[in-house]
Design a protein around this motif. Structure first.
Motif, PDB file in Angstrom:
ATOM      1  N   ASN A  37       0.923  -1.293  -0.062  1.00  0.00           N
ATOM      2  CA  ASN A  37      -0.020  -0.006   0.106  1.00  0.00           C
ATOM      3  C   ASN A  37       0.782   1.346  -0.002  1.00  0.00           C
ATOM      4  O   ASN A  37       1.804   1.413   0.835  1.00  0.00           O
ATOM      5  CB  ASN A  37      -0.869  -0.063   1.231  1.00  0.00           C
ATOM      6  CG  ASN A  37      -2.029   0.934   1.050  1.00  0.00           C
ATOM      7  OD1 ASN A  37      -2.014   2.043   0.944  1.00  0.00           O
ATOM      8  ND2 ASN A  37      -3.208   0.256   0.856  1.00  0.00           N
ATOM      9  N   THR A  38       0.529   2.391  -0.883  1.00  0.00           N
ATOM     10  CA  THR A  38       1.329   3.318  -0.843  1.00  0.00           C
ATOM     11  C   THR A  38       1.196   4.388   0.168  1.00  0.00           C
ATOM     12  O   THR A  38       2.046   5.093   0.690  1.00  0.00           O
ATOM     13  CB  THR A  38       0.884   4.092  -2.263  1.00  0.00           C
ATOM     14  OG1 THR A  38      -0.379   4.614  -1.910  1.00  0.00           O
ATOM     15  CG2 THR A  38       1.182   3.484  -3.424  1.00  0.00           C
ATOM     16  N   ARG A  39       0.286   3.925   1.322  1.00  0.00           N
ATOM     17  CA  ARG A  39       0.365   4.706   2.487  1.00  0.00           C
ATOM     18  C   ARG A  39       1.365   4.280   3.596  1.00  0.00           C
ATOM     19  O   ARG A  39       1.640   4.641   4.427  1.00  0.00           O
ATOM     20  CB  ARG A  39      -1.062   4.481   3.337  1.00  0.00           C
ATOM     21  CG  ARG A  39      -2.154   5.014   2.602  1.00  0.00           C
ATOM     22  CD  ARG A  39      -3.498   4.898   3.304  1.00  0.00           C
ATOM     23  NE  ARG A  39      -4.869   5.124   2.384  1.00  0.00           N
ATOM     24  CZ  ARG A  39      -5.454   4.591   1.742  1.00  0.00           C
ATOM     25  NH1 ARG A  39      -4.965   3.375   1.315  1.00  0.00           N
ATOM     26  NH2 ARG A  39      -6.429   4.995   0.918  1.00  0.00           N
ATOM     27  N   ASP A  47       3.130  -3.430   3.384  1.00  0.00           N
ATOM     28  CA  ASP A  47       3.849  -2.820   2.082  1.00  0.00           C
ATOM     29  C   ASP A  47       4.944  -3.543   1.621  1.00  0.00           C
ATOM     30  O   ASP A  47       5.787  -2.959   1.249  1.00  0.00           O
ATOM     31  CB  ASP A  47       4.524  -1.498   2.946  1.00  0.00           C
ATOM     32  CG  ASP A  47       5.740  -1.965   4.114  1.00  0.00           C
ATOM     33  OD1 ASP A  47       5.697  -3.271   4.520  1.00  0.00           O
ATOM     34  OD2 ASP A  47       6.264  -1.279   4.817  1.00  0.00           O
ATOM     35  N   THR A  52       0.023  -4.098  -5.725  1.00  0.00           N
ATOM     36  CA  THR A  52       0.040  -2.633  -5.206  1.00  0.00           C
ATOM     37  C   THR A  52      -1.347  -1.925  -5.124  1.00  0.00           C
ATOM     38  O   THR A  52      -2.329  -2.177  -6.031  1.00  0.00           O
ATOM     39  CB  THR A  52       0.765  -1.877  -6.582  1.00  0.00           C
ATOM     40  OG1 THR A  52       2.125  -2.379  -6.782  1.00  0.00           O
ATOM     41  CG2 THR A  52       0.863  -0.402  -6.126  1.00  0.00           C
ATOM     42  N   LYS A  54      -3.347   1.909  -3.937  1.00  0.00           N
ATOM     43  CA  LYS A  54      -3.157   3.198  -3.831  1.00  0.00           C
ATOM     44  C   LYS A  54      -4.331   3.796  -3.957  1.00  0.00           C
ATOM     45  O   LYS A  54      -5.444   3.240  -4.807  1.00  0.00           O
ATOM     46  CB  LYS A  54      -2.197   3.756  -5.028  1.00  0.00           C
ATOM     47  CG  LYS A  54      -2.712   3.300  -6.326  1.00  0.00           C
ATOM     48  CD  LYS A  54      -1.452   4.303  -7.257  1.00  0.00           C
ATOM     49  CE  LYS A  54      -2.059   3.944  -8.776  1.00  0.00           C
ATOM     50  NZ  LYS A  54      -3.006   4.822  -8.942  1.00  0.00           N
ATOM     51  N   ASP A  93      -9.756   2.938  -3.152  1.00  0.00           N
ATOM     52  CA  ASP A  93      -8.251   2.544  -3.263  1.00  0.00           C
ATOM     53  C   ASP A  93      -8.330   1.661  -4.687  1.00  0.00           C
ATOM     54  O   ASP A  93      -9.528   1.137  -4.909  1.00  0.00           O
ATOM     55  CB  ASP A  93      -8.232   1.432  -2.131  1.00  0.00           C
ATOM     56  CG  ASP A  93      -7.165   2.105  -1.021  1.00  0.00           C
ATOM     57  OD1 ASP A  93      -7.295   3.289  -1.045  1.00  0.00           O
ATOM     58  OD2 ASP A  93      -7.081   1.709   0.271  1.00  0.00           O
TER      59      ASP A  93
END
Length: 300
Positions: A37-39, A47, A52, A54, A93
């Motif tokens: 996750n881009t968070r 992560d 992927t 986002k 998301d």
């Protein structure tokens, strides 16, 4: 390409109904393991996984206007719809990496094909599971018109989707005995619930005309279309590298419900199917499309 998990209470209800191992606390580690996750890693996200995830980055004024309207209507506007939100709106998301859907095939199958212990059969139809005694021992397939059996050394994992999985079980003799007997299928296990209790969601669309050019129809301009096409070709970025659906959320149809039972999806342009959805007033900018779904309810 929308990545939606559902609320924890729904998984806990599955466990309470007898689906042991499917409570939210038990499945959450696997959700986290599957994603990057881009968070970054936190209570809800991982992560270091192959998929992927986002938040949508579609940059259209109609998206922010929609969220502002949701807030004015009294709904919470949140940063993460997958953080166990019972009711609220925000940006969805998406499972997209480098402008491409991060599907199961891309995330898992393609990397695994580099290993020597995977053989992928295309254009092969699973006909039935071969059961000897009380054990599943192999899978009968049809490939190029020829039937053959692939024998398992350890285990068989059946993953055929909502419709094909129960169909394949019934073809293998696992299902309602009276139904199997009508088709002269030998009954291996009388399981009356197989193939039953399937539920789908009703859906309906609301269409709105906009007085300003704030929707995705700005991309219909030849120069704009050429620009986003070149950007995607060169960098896999821009609007063509996103899901066209950016915003939406969950809401209750009844305030007494513990969790929302409706998903609202705002598409920033009409979706046409055989002419359905076309605007009759050419002088008015094309409308965004608001789609509402009743959510699937748990069933054992």
């Amino acid at each position: 390409m929308l990545y939606l998990r559902g609320h924890s209470l729904e998984y806990d209800q599955w466990a309470q109904l007898g689906c042991h191992g499917w409570s939210f606390d038990q499945v959450l580690p696997y959700f986290k393991k599957a994603e990057t996750n881009t968070r970054g890693a936190n209570e809800w996200h991982g992560d270091s996984g192959p998929i992927t995830v986002k938040p949508s980055r579609v940059d259209l004024p109609i998206c922010e206007a929609f969220l502002a309207a949701a807030g004015e209507a009294g709904f919470s506007v949140v940063d993460d719809l997958n953080a166990d939100i019972a009711e609220g709106f925000g940006r969805f998301d998406t499972n997209i990496a480098n402008g491409r859907r991060a599907s199961t095939a891309v995330a898992y199958v393609q990397p695994a094909r580099r290993r020597g212990n995977l053989e992928l059969l295309s254009e092969a139809i699973a006909a039935r599971i071969v059961i000897e005694g009380s054990r599943a021992r192999g899978v009968e397939i049809v490939k190029d018109g020829v039937r053959e059996t692939i024998w398992a050394e350890r285990e068989i994992i059946l993953w055929g989707g909502t419709v094909n999985s129960p169909q394949l079980l019934m073809l293998s003799g696992i299902g309602p005995a009276d139904h199997l007997s009508r088709f002269e299928i030998p009954v291996v296990v009388n399981a009356p619930e197989v193939g039953r209790n399937l539920q789908n969601h009703p859906s309906y669309a609301l269409r709105f005309a906009c007085s300003q050019p704030v929707t995705a129809y700005k991309y219909m301009n030849p120069r704009a279309a050429l620009g986003i096409g070149l950007r995607y070709a060169l960098s896999r970025g821009g609007s063509l590298g996103e899901s066209y659906v950016a915003t939406g959320g969950y809401m209750r149809s009844d305030a007494a419900l513990a969790v929302s039972d409706t998903i609202v999806v705002m598409a920033p342009a009409l979706i046409t199917r055989g002419g359905v959805g076309c605007s009759a007033h050419r002088s008015v900018p094309r409308a965004p499309w608001l789609h509402s779904y009743g959510r699937l309810r748990p069933s054992p």
